[in-house]
Design an enzyme around this catalytic site. Structure first.
Site, PDB file in Angstrom:
ATOM      1  N   ASP A   8      17.831  55.731  79.758  1.00 27.33           N
ATOM      2  CA  ASP A   8      17.065  55.767  78.508  1.00 27.33           C
ATOM      3  C   ASP A   8      16.436  57.143  78.310  1.00 27.33           C
ATOM      4  OD1 ASP A   8      17.571  53.231  77.444  1.00 27.33           O
ATOM      5  OD2 ASP A   8      16.118  52.303  78.779  1.00 27.33           O
ATOM      6  N   ASP A  59      24.894  50.710  75.103  1.00 28.09           N
ATOM      7  CA  ASP A  59      23.920  49.800  74.468  1.00 28.09           C
ATOM      8  C   ASP A  59      23.867  50.100  72.974  1.00 28.09           C
ATOM      9  OD1 ASP A  59      22.061  47.855  74.094  1.00 28.09           O
ATOM     10  OD2 ASP A  59      20.393  48.944  74.998  1.00 28.09           O
ATOM     11  N   LYS A  61      23.651  47.990  70.531  1.00 28.17           N
ATOM     12  CA  LYS A  61      22.759  47.085  69.766  1.00 28.17           C
ATOM     13  C   LYS A  61      23.278  46.921  68.333  1.00 28.17           C
ATOM     14  CE  LYS A  61      18.320  47.314  72.221  1.00 28.17           C
ATOM     15  NZ  LYS A  61      18.438  48.386  73.207  1.00 28.17           N
ATOM     16  N   ALA A  63      24.228  45.648  64.861  1.00 22.63           N
ATOM     17  CA  ALA A  63      23.641  44.619  63.999  1.00 22.63           C
ATOM     18  C   ALA A  63      24.563  44.240  62.849  1.00 22.63           C
ATOM     19  CB  ALA A  63      22.304  45.109  63.447  1.00 22.63           C
ATOM     20  N   ASP A  64      25.614  45.036  62.619  1.00 21.68           N
ATOM     21  CA  ASP A  64      26.564  44.758  61.534  1.00 21.68           C
ATOM     22  C   ASP A  64      27.849  45.505  61.889  1.00 21.68           C
ATOM     23  OD1 ASP A  64      27.569  43.788  59.152  1.00 21.68           O
ATOM     24  OD2 ASP A  64      26.577  45.292  57.904  1.00 21.68           O
TER      25      ASP A  64
HETATM   26  O1  LIG Z   1      17.516  48.386  76.179  1.00 18.58           O
HETATM   27  C1  LIG Z   1      16.427  48.805  76.501  1.00 18.58           C
HETATM   28  C2  LIG Z   1      15.310  48.878  75.528  1.00 18.58           C
HETATM   29  O2  LIG Z   1      15.669  48.291  74.314  1.00 18.58           O
HETATM   30  C3  LIG Z   1      16.183  49.242  77.912  1.00 18.58           C
HETATM   31  O3  LIG Z   1      17.283  49.969  78.345  1.00 18.58           O
HETATM   32  C4  LIG Z   1      15.991  48.026  78.812  1.00 18.58           C
HETATM   33  O4  LIG Z   1      14.837  47.305  78.364  1.00 18.58           O
HETATM   34  C5  LIG Z   1      15.820  48.431  80.273  1.00 18.58           C
HETATM   35  O5  LIG Z   1      14.725  49.297  80.411  1.00 18.58           O
HETATM   36  P1  LIG Z   1      13.341  48.832  81.123  1.00 18.58           P
HETATM   37  O6  LIG Z   1      13.681  48.440  82.537  1.00 18.58           O
HETATM   38  O7  LIG Z   1      12.466  50.035  81.028  1.00 18.58           O
HETATM   39  O8  LIG Z   1      12.870  47.631  80.313  1.00 18.58           O
END
Ligand SMILES: O=C(CO)[C@H](O)[C@H](O)COP(=O)(O)O
Length: 208
Positions: A8, A59, A61, A63-64
């Site tokens: 991240d 990742d 994510k 949504a559409d």
């Molecule tokens: O997808 C994520 C946030 O949307 C993070 O990558 C996931 O939550 C893992 O990180 P952490 O261990 O800091 O929660």
């Protein structure tokens, strides 16, 4: 149980460094959503090229436009991509269709579904995702009183394969495994540690 590190960070060079430091201890390298947004799909290709022996998780994510976005990520080298569990059913099914085309896996991210998560987990599982990510996002984790226990309880009840993400630490990872998770995702516990390699190793050694 597999261990996934969430990279991240917003810069590819930082992600490559974190991946290099931790790859000996993890099974899955995740490009966090901010990294994909900041550096684009080429970052997926770069991480996979640097670690061809690891599963690379984008990742997205999504949504559409599930099929289109998943196809882009798989074509760039991802082994797993996420689609929002809260998205339209056809978005989830489209991502699954792209996964089938590439012979790769789609994960439904259950972030934002906090109430009554279990029925939706079961619905998306029937749509062909490989597993669901039972997830509390960074904003939810920052609220006072946050605990990972609700995620674990939903996992125990779901009766389908699941990962857990939401502040997994070396203190909580044993409980994540005991709840039956197939993957534990750790972001902050590794990224924010003074020694990310040691933090990843500590998480790995707690997995039976
Ligand atoms: O997808 C994520 C946030 O949307 C993070 O990558 C996931 O939550 C893992 O990180 P952490 O261990 O800091 O929660």
């Amino acid at each position: 149980m597999k261990l996934q590190v969430a990279l991240d960070v917003a810069k590819l060079d930082e992600a490559l460094t974190l991946a290099r430091l931790t790859s000996d201890y993890v099974d899955i390298l995740e490009l966090g959503t901010p990294l994909v947004k900041a550096e684009g799909l080429d970052a997926i290709t770069a991480i996979k090229a640097a670690h061809p022996d690891k599963l690379v998780f984008a990742d997205m994510k999504t949504a559409d436009a599930g099929e289109l976005e998943a196809d882009l990520a798989f074509s760039a080298g991802a082994d797993l991509v996420t689609v929002m569990g809260a998205a339209d059913d056809d978005t989830v099914k489209g991502a699954v269709a792209a996964g089938k085309k590439h012979g790769k896996d789609v994960v439904a991210d259950m972030i934002t579904i906090v109430e009554n998560r279990v029925p939706r987990i079961r619905e998306v599982s029937k749509m062909g995702v490989s597993f669901v990510e039972i997830h509390a996002g960074l904003d939810e984790q920052a609220r006072p009183g946050y605990t990972i226990d609700t995620l674990l309880e939903d996992g125990r009840q779901a009766g389908v394969p699941f990962s857990i993400a939401g502040g997994v630490t070396s203190d909580s990872i044993a409980a994540v495994q005991n709840a039956g998770a197939t993957v534990a995702v750790a972001g902050g516990a590794i990224r924010s540690a003074k020694d990310p390699a040691a933090a990843a190793k500590a998480l790995r050694t707690r997995i039976r």
